[in-house]
Design a protein around this motif. Sequence first.
Motif, PDB file in Angstrom:
ATOM      1  N   THR A 195       0.847  -1.196   0.000  1.00  0.00           N
ATOM      2  CA  THR A 195       0.000   0.000   0.000  1.00  0.00           C
ATOM      3  C   THR A 195       0.876   1.236   0.000  1.00  0.00           C
ATOM      4  N   ARG A 196       0.285   2.327  -0.412  1.00  0.00           N
ATOM      5  CA  ARG A 196       1.026   3.576  -0.328  1.00  0.00           C
ATOM      6  C   ARG A 196       0.056   4.688  -0.009  1.00  0.00           C
ATOM      7  N   ASN A 197       0.627   5.807   0.408  1.00  0.00           N
ATOM      8  CA  ASN A 197      -0.214   6.931   0.772  1.00  0.00           C
ATOM      9  C   ASN A 197      -0.987   7.417  -0.434  1.00  0.00           C
ATOM     10  N   ALA A 198      -2.221   7.801  -0.196  1.00  0.00           N
ATOM     11  CA  ALA A 198      -3.073   8.197  -1.309  1.00  0.00           C
ATOM     12  C   ALA A 198      -2.754   9.565  -1.834  1.00  0.00           C
ATOM     13  N   LEU A 199      -1.976  10.326  -1.094  1.00  0.00           N
ATOM     14  CA  LEU A 199      -1.643  11.669  -1.552  1.00  0.00           C
ATOM     15  C   LEU A 199      -0.213  11.641  -2.075  1.00  0.00           C
TER      16      LEU A 199
ATOM     17  N   ASP B   2      -2.702  18.959  -5.504  1.00  0.00           N
ATOM     18  CA  ASP B   2      -4.082  18.514  -5.316  1.00  0.00           C
ATOM     19  C   ASP B   2      -4.868  18.525  -6.613  1.00  0.00           C
TER      20      ASP B   2
ATOM     21  N   ALA C  10      -4.036  15.481  -8.564  1.00  0.00           N
ATOM     22  CA  ALA C  10      -4.564  14.284  -7.895  1.00  0.00           C
ATOM     23  C   ALA C  10      -6.073  14.203  -8.089  1.00  0.00           C
ATOM     24  N   LEU C  11      -6.743  15.356  -7.987  1.00  0.00           N
ATOM     25  CA  LEU C  11      -8.196  15.374  -8.155  1.00  0.00           C
ATOM     26  C   LEU C  11      -8.571  14.992  -9.583  1.00  0.00           C
TER      27      LEU C  11
ATOM     28  N   ALA D 102      -8.065  11.280 -10.062  1.00  0.00           N
ATOM     29  CA  ALA D 102      -9.102  10.485  -9.390  1.00  0.00           C
ATOM     30  C   ALA D 102     -10.400  10.534 -10.187  1.00  0.00           C
ATOM     31  N   HIS D 103     -10.760  11.725 -10.654  1.00  0.00           N
ATOM     32  CA  HIS D 103     -11.969  11.856 -11.475  1.00  0.00           C
ATOM     33  C   HIS D 103     -11.871  11.010 -12.732  1.00  0.00           C
ATOM     34  N   GLU D 104     -10.694  11.037 -13.351  1.00  0.00           N
ATOM     35  CA  GLU D 104     -10.504  10.284 -14.595  1.00  0.00           C
ATOM     36  C   GLU D 104     -10.651   8.791 -14.353  1.00  0.00           C
ATOM     37  N   LEU D 105     -10.073   8.324 -13.259  1.00  0.00           N
ATOM     38  CA  LEU D 105     -10.158   6.895 -12.947  1.00  0.00           C
ATOM     39  C   LEU D 105     -11.602   6.473 -12.664  1.00  0.00           C
ATOM     40  N   THR D 106     -12.305   7.250 -11.879  1.00  0.00           N
ATOM     41  CA  THR D 106     -13.686   6.880 -11.570  1.00  0.00           C
ATOM     42  C   THR D 106     -14.556   6.958 -12.823  1.00  0.00           C
TER      43      THR D 106
ATOM     44  N   GLN E  61     -13.489   6.410 -15.859  1.00  0.00           N
ATOM     45  CA  GLN E  61     -13.107   5.231 -16.658  1.00  0.00           C
ATOM     46  C   GLN E  61     -13.843   3.991 -16.149  1.00  0.00           C
TER      47      GLN E  61
ATOM     48  N   MET F 262      -5.671   7.435   4.781  1.00  0.00           N
ATOM     49  CA  MET F 262      -6.191   6.723   3.613  1.00  0.00           C
ATOM     50  C   MET F 262      -5.030   6.143   2.807  1.00  0.00           C
ATOM     51  N   THR F 263      -5.078   4.852   2.528  1.00  0.00           N
ATOM     52  CA  THR F 263      -4.025   4.234   1.731  1.00  0.00           C
ATOM     53  C   THR F 263      -4.663   3.410   0.615  1.00  0.00           C
ATOM     54  N   PHE F 264      -3.910   3.300  -0.465  1.00  0.00           N
ATOM     55  CA  PHE F 264      -4.376   2.543  -1.615  1.00  0.00           C
ATOM     56  C   PHE F 264      -3.525   1.294  -1.791  1.00  0.00           C
ATOM     57  N   ASP F 265      -4.157   0.224  -2.233  1.00  0.00           N
ATOM     58  CA  ASP F 265      -3.452  -1.013  -2.537  1.00  0.00           C
ATOM     59  C   ASP F 265      -2.743  -0.823  -3.876  1.00  0.00           C
ATOM     60  N   GLU F 266      -1.438  -0.994  -3.885  1.00  0.00           N
ATOM     61  CA  GLU F 266      -0.685  -0.738  -5.121  1.00  0.00           C
ATOM     62  C   GLU F 266      -1.054  -1.689  -6.243  1.00  0.00           C
TER      63      GLU F 266
ATOM     64  N   MET G  27     -11.220   6.268  -3.475  1.00  0.00           N
ATOM     65  CA  MET G  27     -11.146   7.311  -4.507  1.00  0.00           C
ATOM     66  C   MET G  27     -12.253   8.334  -4.313  1.00  0.00           C
TER      67      MET G  27
ATOM     68  N   ILE H  61     -11.681  12.262  -3.586  1.00  0.00           N
ATOM     69  CA  ILE H  61     -12.311  13.314  -4.383  1.00  0.00           C
ATOM     70  C   ILE H  61     -13.065  14.276  -3.471  1.00  0.00           C
TER      71      ILE H  61
ATOM     72  N   LEU I 102     -10.553  16.444  -1.515  1.00  0.00           N
ATOM     73  CA  LEU I 102      -9.869  17.440  -2.331  1.00  0.00           C
ATOM     74  C   LEU I 102     -10.823  18.529  -2.806  1.00  0.00           C
TER      75      LEU I 102
END
Lengths: 209, 96
Positions: A4-8, A13, A16-17, A20-24, A26, B1-5, B86, B90, B93
């Motif tokens: 896992t890694r930090n989401a930020l 920002d 990142a925003l 995130a929008h693009e992924l959702t 998609q 908040m963490t994401f699974d790589e 996610m 969103i 942010l």
Amino acid sequence: MPGTRNALPDQPDDAALAAAHELTAQVSVLRGTVRRDRRATSLPLLVLGGTTAAVMVPAIVQPTSMWTDGRIGAALQSVAIVAALAAIWQAERHRAVAAGVGTGRGFGLAAVAGLVLLVIPGGLLLSLIAGPFLTFALGLLIAGLKQRNAFISWFAVAVGVAGIVNDRDWISNRLPGPHPWAGPAISLTLALLTVAAGLLWWRRENRAA
Amino acid sequence: MTFDEVVHQRARLAIMSVLAEAGQADFPYLRKLLGMTDGNLGRHLETLAAAGLIVISKGYHGNRPRTWAELTSAGRRSLAAELANMRALIARLEQG
């Protein structure tokens, strides 16, 4: 935590925003495309609703015929519904093989459950008492749960309850006047409602893709 | 908040999203829908399978070999968590 890694991440920002929008977006487009390809909600409702409507019409046209009235009529209607479930299963299997998407497992299980309900003594008695909407609801609910389709599952419960209540004459007995056609007419309405739901979902599946 | 790589990667997230909706999908369907090459898709599927997020099954239809992919329960949970994260990101942010 490993993996896992930090989401930020190391990005502003705004970026990142946007990401995130693009992924959702998609994800949403892809899922809509698959829904259109599978027709997993519209097709079963159209086939099952259409079949149920077709077997309810004779009961309205000739309400006192041996083949449409009473328990023989209910048994024949239930057989038709099981056949519809099997047809949906085969259609979904064919699509799975031809297009490479979907499984058809839900309706296979539903058809088997419907058949078991008709052949085992206790099940047959229950389906004769409750009417064809027991088979309708059971089949649709099993398929909905197996396919994780919330709409199908809840629709099965709602129409099933209404159909069984109607078959026990708990609705038509409360209507004024003689009305041998009322029960079958309500059943036909429920079937047509199912077809309407299928058409609405067909349009929705087209739009989502 | 963490994401699974494993999940938080565009191509793999797309694969899992398709499988969540499809129940099961075969290799050509995934390749065509996602616009990936054979090698690229194969590598991502292997990564997901190694992480226990999908199962890959191989069989035949007639003489044609078929490769199918399906989400596991862990895969469904991971996908749901990823999408929830996610949405939360969103929301945070956008609130500034």
